[in-house]
Design a protein around this motif. Structure first.
Motif, mmCIF file in Angstrom:
data_model
loop_
_atom_site.group_PDB
_atom_site.id
_atom_site.type_symbol
_atom_site.label_atom_id
_atom_site.label_comp_id
_atom_site.label_asym_id
_atom_site.label_seq_id
_atom_site.Cartn_x
_atom_site.Cartn_y
_atom_site.Cartn_z
ATOM 1 N N VAL A 1 25.682 14.655 -21.533
ATOM 2 C CA VAL A 1 26.231 15.428 -20.410
ATOM 3 C C VAL A 1 25.837 14.764 -19.095
ATOM 4 N N GLY A 2 24.573 14.357 -18.982
ATOM 5 C CA GLY A 2 24.098 13.713 -17.764
ATOM 6 C C GLY A 2 24.808 12.404 -17.458
ATOM 7 N N LEU A 3 25.170 11.655 -18.497
ATOM 8 C CA LEU A 3 25.885 10.399 -18.284
ATOM 9 C C LEU A 3 27.237 10.636 -17.613
ATOM 10 N N LEU B 1 32.653 16.102 -19.916
ATOM 11 C CA LEU B 1 33.890 16.101 -19.140
ATOM 12 C C LEU B 1 33.719 16.890 -17.836
ATOM 13 N N LEU B 2 32.997 18.022 -17.907
ATOM 14 C CA LEU B 2 32.759 18.815 -16.706
ATOM 15 C C LEU B 2 31.900 18.038 -15.698
ATOM 16 N N GLU C 1 38.907 10.420 -13.951
ATOM 17 C CA GLU C 1 40.088 9.573 -14.170
ATOM 18 C C GLU C 1 39.730 8.372 -15.052
ATOM 19 N N GLU C 2 38.557 7.807 -14.818
ATOM 20 C CA GLU C 2 38.086 6.674 -15.612
ATOM 21 C C GLU C 2 37.873 7.081 -17.070
ATOM 22 N N VAL C 3 37.295 8.263 -17.274
ATOM 23 C CA VAL C 3 37.060 8.774 -18.625
ATOM 24 C C VAL C 3 38.373 8.973 -19.368
ATOM 25 N N LEU D 1 32.949 17.058 -11.928
ATOM 26 C CA LEU D 1 32.188 17.410 -10.730
ATOM 27 C C LEU D 1 31.935 16.181 -9.851
ATOM 28 N N SER D 2 31.573 15.058 -10.494
ATOM 29 C CA SER D 2 31.304 13.850 -9.709
ATOM 30 C C SER D 2 32.567 13.315 -9.043
#
Length: 308
Positions: free
Chosen positions: A60-62, A235-236, A69-71, A240-241
């Motif tokens: 989750v932290g990663l 994903l969340l 968009e990159e993910v 957020l970032s």
């Protein structure tokens, strides 16, 4: 201080050392394995449970270090490889299980764990197959042993072949069993490999749900499969970032903390590779698991490199 107390104190000290930024992923894994095989893990159940929790929080932290968009782009670009890889691995696993005359349930669990997400996939499928405890244990031990090997072997092969970080990240995400081993191997190779490998692996892990549900329907089982919550959290965090880029410094700090937590996780995973685990792996399941893993890894890498 008696022997058990000294062993616990040494274990805590080794764990604390792995929490420092001076210890890398590969070193932590080797230290954990050496500790378990040499002295014995004083808390095998507790450390296994802790490694799972820390791993999920770390994943989750990663996500805070990535843009959504990159993910999504990485997930889309690896979709075809993932689908073909899962189908091909399951088919190869079935054939190899027959060839090595592995117990049917054990063979299916090893194949499913190799195809999708290691221990998580095995745990999800075992109730559907009504697998016995020892069948599940053998499959988990086989996959776990190969995961430990992959953490050290994949980066070495990649350096030998001079793979770029993007190619290595996709290869690791598709060819290594567990999420922990993917992020461990990728973190050794580089930040770009870590981001891509984690995303590809989590995309692949999402297939646990439809495959288990499909098999449950075929076998008329009532077992339910759910999307792992840590994938939703990943994903969340990426979302957020992306939405609040003004907090980039904070997101970066969280991602850096997550990467160091992964090092601690790898020590705990290595400490779980005990003599008892190695004894559980029979020769037939091990041969099937190794052969399947080599074929999947080799064919995946050949496809990524465009070899004939």
């Amino acid at each position: 201080m008696d022997q058990d107390s000294r062993r616990r104190a040494l274990f805590i000290a080794a764990l604390a050392i792995c929490a420092t930024p001076w210890v890398g992923a590969a070193t932590a894994l080797v230290l954990g394995i050496a500790f378990s095989l040499g002295l014995g893990n004083p808390w095998p159940v507790g450390s296994a449970r802790a490694s799972k929790i820390i791993l999920q929080l770390s994943v989750v932290g990663l996500g805070f270090g990535l843009h959504l968009e990159e993910v999504l782009q990485t997930g889309r670009s690896s979709f075809t490889y993932t689908l073909v890889g899962i189908a091909g691995t399951l088919a190869l696993g079935f054939v190899l299980g027959r060839l090595f005359r592995t117990d049917q349930n054990t063979s299916a669990l090893i194949s499913f764990g190799t195809a999708i997400c290691g221990g998580s996939a095995i745990a999800a499928l075992a109730p559907v197959l009504k697998a016995k405890t020892e069948e599940t244990a053998v499959a988990l031990a086989t996959v776990f042993t190969l995961n430990a090997v992959a953490l050290l072997l994949f980066p070495a092969i990649a350096h030998l072949l001079q793979l770029d970080q993007g190619t290595f990240g996709i290869w690791a995400g598709l060819a290594i069993h567990d999420t922990s081993s993917v992020v461990g191997a990728a973190s050794v190779y580089g930040d770009e490999a870590l981001a891509i490998g984690t995303t590809v692996k989590l995309t692949r892990a999402l297939w646990i749900t439809p495959v288990v549900l499909g098999l449950a329907c075929m076998k008329k089982s009532e077992q339910k499969a759910r999307v792992p919550l840590f994938i939703v959290g990943f994903l969340l965090a990426a979302g957020l970032s992306s939405i609040f880029p003004q907090y980039a410094e904070s997101w970066g700090a969280l991602a850096a903390l997550a990467r160091q937590c992964l090092v601690v996780t790898l020590f705990l995973i290595g400490a779980g590779l005990s003599r008892e685990v190695l004894r559980k792996v029979g020769i037939r399941p091990l041969l099937q698991g190794i052969t399947l893993w080599i074929l999947v890894s080799g064919l995946t890498l050949a496809a990524l490199l465009g070899l004939p």
